[in-house]
Scaffold this motif. Structure first.
Motif, PDB file in Angstrom:
ATOM      1  N   SER A 182       2.928   9.357   3.444  1.00 37.61           N
ATOM      2  CA  SER A 182       2.557   8.120   4.134  1.00 37.61           C
ATOM      3  C   SER A 182       3.799   7.385   4.636  1.00 37.61           C
ATOM      4  O   SER A 182       3.849   6.921   5.775  1.00 37.61           O
ATOM      5  N   PHE A 186       2.896   9.991   8.074  1.00 37.85           N
ATOM      6  CA  PHE A 186       1.794  10.945   8.188  1.00 37.85           C
ATOM      7  C   PHE A 186       0.575  10.439   7.407  1.00 37.85           C
ATOM      8  O   PHE A 186       0.629   9.395   6.755  1.00 37.85           O
ATOM      9  N   ARG A 187      -0.521  11.197   7.486  1.00 36.58           N
ATOM     10  CA  ARG A 187      -1.665  10.917   6.626  1.00 36.58           C
ATOM     11  C   ARG A 187      -1.192  11.032   5.176  1.00 36.58           C
ATOM     12  O   ARG A 187      -0.351  11.864   4.865  1.00 36.58           O
ATOM     13  N   GLY A 188      -1.756  10.213   4.322  1.00 38.38           N
ATOM     14  CA  GLY A 188      -1.303  10.195   2.933  1.00 38.38           C
ATOM     15  C   GLY A 188      -1.889  11.342   2.138  1.00 38.38           C
ATOM     16  O   GLY A 188      -2.758  11.136   1.294  1.00 38.38           O
ATOM     17  N   GLN A 189      -1.414  12.536   2.395  1.00 36.41           N
ATOM     18  CA  GLN A 189      -1.919  13.684   1.645  1.00 36.41           C
ATOM     19  C   GLN A 189      -0.847  14.210   0.703  1.00 36.41           C
ATOM     20  O   GLN A 189       0.325  14.281   1.066  1.00 36.41           O
TER      21      GLN A 189
ATOM     22  N   ARG B  26       9.410   7.781  12.914  1.00 34.56           N
ATOM     23  CA  ARG B  26       7.978   7.974  12.689  1.00 34.56           C
ATOM     24  C   ARG B  26       7.475   7.181  11.484  1.00 34.56           C
ATOM     25  O   ARG B  26       6.297   6.832  11.400  1.00 34.56           O
ATOM     26  N   ILE B  29       5.154   4.138  11.882  1.00 36.29           N
ATOM     27  CA  ILE B  29       3.835   4.256  12.520  1.00 36.29           C
ATOM     28  C   ILE B  29       2.832   3.229  11.984  1.00 36.29           C
ATOM     29  O   ILE B  29       2.071   2.643  12.766  1.00 36.29           O
ATOM     30  N   LEU B  30       2.834   2.984  10.664  1.00 29.51           N
ATOM     31  CA  LEU B  30       1.852   2.010  10.144  1.00 29.51           C
ATOM     32  C   LEU B  30       2.141   0.594  10.655  1.00 29.51           C
ATOM     33  O   LEU B  30       1.230  -0.063  11.176  1.00 29.51           O
ATOM     34  N   GLU B  61      -1.876  12.674  17.435  1.00 30.42           N
ATOM     35  CA  GLU B  61      -1.157  12.585  16.155  1.00 30.42           C
ATOM     36  C   GLU B  61      -1.247  11.175  15.597  1.00 30.42           C
ATOM     37  O   GLU B  61      -1.381  10.976  14.385  1.00 30.42           O
ATOM     38  N   ALA B  64      -4.705  10.697  14.238  1.00 33.35           N
ATOM     39  CA  ALA B  64      -4.890  11.386  12.959  1.00 33.35           C
ATOM     40  C   ALA B  64      -4.412  10.505  11.814  1.00 33.35           C
ATOM     41  O   ALA B  64      -5.036  10.436  10.755  1.00 33.35           O
ATOM     42  N   VAL B  65      -3.316   9.798  12.049  1.00 35.53           N
ATOM     43  CA  VAL B  65      -2.794   8.909  11.010  1.00 35.53           C
ATOM     44  C   VAL B  65      -3.660   7.659  10.897  1.00 35.53           C
ATOM     45  O   VAL B  65      -4.102   7.283   9.809  1.00 35.53           O
ATOM     46  N   PHE B  68      -6.905   7.699   8.982  1.00 30.67           N
ATOM     47  CA  PHE B  68      -6.822   7.967   7.543  1.00 30.67           C
ATOM     48  C   PHE B  68      -6.900   6.685   6.721  1.00 30.67           C
ATOM     49  O   PHE B  68      -7.288   6.703   5.567  1.00 30.67           O
ATOM     50  N   TYR B  69      -6.533   5.565   7.337  1.00 26.51           N
ATOM     51  CA  TYR B  69      -6.314   4.327   6.581  1.00 26.51           C
ATOM     52  C   TYR B  69      -7.391   3.280   6.898  1.00 26.51           C
ATOM     53  O   TYR B  69      -7.629   2.986   8.067  1.00 26.51           O
TER      54      TYR B  69
END
Lengths: 440, 192
Positions: A182, A186-189, B26, B29-30, B61, B64-65, B68-69
């Motif tokens: 994260s 990226f996605r938190g995986q 990157r 991003i959040l 991309e 995708a992020v 997720f949240y």
């Protein structure tokens, strides 16, 4: 005779001034960091090692040992990441530490950074913690303005930058490798270990990840010594724990007590006992991911070894209390629904298993359970446990297996009577439902 | 073409990426997604694309992020987001009644999250880490402690009339956009 309670993390909380930088300094704050930068990094690690401090985020790994795993010859930068993504249901001590005394935590971050020779530390703050995040932003700015962070930590010549990073709503990011994914954007995986973060963590560089409560213990260990700390608590679980108590208790809250304090002392002497004088039915020792225990376990000492011996885990030390009027099937359903919602979807046993588990539990609760559902849940648990990348999946199995183990009869009653005995709801509803306050 | 990030906000975006080590942009991003959410009240297609532009990555991309949240909202979102925790500690103290009352007071239809007037989103939330104050409600991520069904009705009603209720701790953001701005890490959430 009750032993005198030694407080570590909350020792100065009676003074509200410790919230701010000046008040914290006046109470002796940042003297632990001053001591640390006057020593070699290896000496700091050895001191924390000999204190016996174990991580408070759930796993209980010895903190000094974790620090010593960080290689110093890779040619890459080293990072410290403070895990303030507190989201384990029932757990709220990290939030109170930051809301009461943010600099104690930040001092721990700085000492950890010096110990592993990191010049950039990240604080991963849970997104929903909007206010604690603002507190940290201001506290970090004050620490820079007062020469604690920046080009020369307390005029030692050691450079340290601290960056606040906010999450965006995902329980899984409390898992250390998911947190790193994260933080990298990226996605938190979660990621497969090894390599462990100490060797290849953030940006594939050596990284130490510590929980807020763990870090908040460090300043006092530096100033008062490893022996002082090791004398608190038990031999194998030294120090105190900031227990979060919630659910059906008179006085929910955080209570700092020595490791090894029996649940009865915490519940009755500190949290005021079960709400409205009701009987204790079930409790979690360390948040929703740890197997439930019952009123037969009132004397269990709350330390890593004793809770494990009783068949559960100390986890985050989050005690969720349920009383005799609470339906265990509904409580379990709610927890498993949580894991189904929070599963990152990477591993099939977790992604599918948590979803099916919550469906099966829902139908039992609603009075549509089948006789084969209990063997089915048992089978489901065995096919999830230890079969996923991270512990989220295992956390989902804990309430299922432990509730069936301790309250099988209650499950069987739901199925046989085709209704919830607490709400009375279901196709087999009796004309007069059992009155109770329920988890509906 | 809609431009989410004005030239001023592009400069803010550059400041946000500069918080992270060179070559690791990157990681921003959040906060960048929070920044575009603060402009439009949700993360739109344009917002995703512009975040991708800043970071030099594809829109897919970024999506995708973002998807997720849960705090990044890709769908219709009210001016205020009311989050009601219904996890175990709050459920034991009556959270399900609080959620029902919130949905009812906001006149949100079954299975929906946003009120017809698009002023309020009511979101069933997982544990908010304040279980000592159960049941917990957040209004634009500001905490309200020990909330009863009656209290949540008052909260929702005042939000509908444009008043932001005082939280139990800290300061209340003006609305969800303001909260997103704070989450992007901008001082006090005011001006750039």
């Amino acid at each position: 005779m009750a032993e005198p309670v030694t407080r570590v993390v909350t020792a100065t909380w009676d003074d509200p001034e410790v919230f701010g930088f000046d008040g914290y300094r006046a109470a002796g704050g940042y003297e632990g960091l001053r001591a640390a930068v006057g020593m070699s990094a290896v000496e700091v690690i050895d001191l924390v090692k000999s204190s016996g401090l174990r991580g408070r985020g759930g796993a209980g790994f010895p903190t000094g040992v974790k620090w010593s795993f960080v290689p110093q010859d890779t040619g890459k930068p080293t990072y410290v990441v403070a895990n303030f993504d507190e989201s384990e249901p029932g757990t709220f001590n990290n939030r109170e530490i930051v809301e009461r005394e943010p600099h104690r935590f930040l001092e721990g971050v700085a000492i950890a950074a010096y110990a592993v020779q990191s010049h950039t530390a990240f604080v991963y703050c849970r997104g929903e913690f909007l206010w604690p995040g603002r507190i940290l932003r201001d506290a970090i700015a004050d620490a820079y303005a007062n020469g604690v962070f920046g080009d020369s930590v307390l005029a030692s010549g050691y450079q340290l930058d601290v960056v606040l990073h906010r999450g965006a709503g995902a329980y899984i990011c409390g898992e250390e490798t998911a947190l790193l994914s994260s933080l990298e954007g990226f996605r938190g995986q979660p990621r497969l270990r090894p390599p462990f973060p100490a060797v290849e963590g953030l940006y594939a560089s050596p990284t130490v990840i510590n929980n807020v409560e763990t870090l908040a213990n460090i300043p006092s260990i530096m100033t008062k010594g490893a022996e002082w700390f090791a004398a608190i608590g038990t031999e194998k679980s030294p120090g105190t724990k900031l227990f979060s108590v919630s659910g059906k208790v008179e006085r929910p809250g955080n209570y700092e007590l020595p490791m090894g304090t029996p649940l009865r002392t915490l519940l009755e002497d500190h949290a005021g006992g079960v709400l409205d004088g009701k009987r204790l039915k079930a409790w979690t020792p360390g948040g929703s991911s740890t197997p439930m225990l019952t009123d037969e376990h009132l004397e269990v000492a709350l330390d890593f070894e004793s809770v494990a011996a009783a068949g559960s885990l100390l986890g985050t030390g989050a005690i969720i209390v349920m009383d005799e009027t609470d339906c265990i099937v509904e409580a379990t359903r709610r927890l498993v629904a949580f894991y189904a919602h929070e599963s990152c979807g990477k591993c099939t046993p977790c992604r599918e298993g948590t979803w099916w588990g919550s469906r099966v539990l829902a139908r039992i609760e609603q009075g549509f359970g089948r006789e084969e559902d209990l063997p089915l849940l048992d089978d489901l648990g065995r096919n999830i446990l230890f079969k996923a990348f991270c512990a989220l999946a295992d956390g989902a199995v804990s309430p299922i297996q432990s509730s069936i183990k301790h309250f099988r009869e209650e499950y069987e009653r739901h199925i046989a009577e085709r209704r919830c005995p607490f709400t009375g709801r279901g196709p087999g509803a009796a004309s007069e439902p059992v009155p109770s306050e329920v988890v509906a | 073409m809609t431009e989410v990030l004005t030239p001023e906000l592009r400069a803010v975006a550059e400041e946000i990426t500069s918080r992270y080590p060179p070559g690791r942009e990157r990681s921003a991003i959040l906060p960048l997604l929070y920044l575009v959410q603060s402009v439009q009240g949700r993360v739109t297609r344009e917002g995703l694309r512009e975040v991708g532009e800043v970071l030099g990555i594809r829109t897919a991309e970024v999506e995708a992020v973002a998807s997720f949240y849960t705090m990044l909202r890709l769908g219709p979102t009210g001016a205020h987001v009311v989050s009601v925790c219904t996890n175990l500690s709050c459920a034991l103290r009556g959270a399900n009644g609080v959620l029902e009352a919130a949905l009812d007071a906001a006149e949100i239809a079954d299975g929906e999250e946003v009120s017809a007037d698009e002023r309020i989103t009511v979101h069933e939330e997982e544990c908010l880490g304040a279980c000592d104050a159960a049941p917990v409600v957040q209004v634009d991520f500001a905490n309200h402690d020990r909330v009863t069904p009656e209290r949540v009705r008052e909260i929702v009603t005042s939000l509908r009339t444009g008043e932001v209720p005082e939280p139990s701790r800290g300061e209340a953001p003006q609305d969800f956009r303001h909260a997103s701005r704070i989450l992007a890490g901008l001082d006090s959430g005011e001006g750039a």
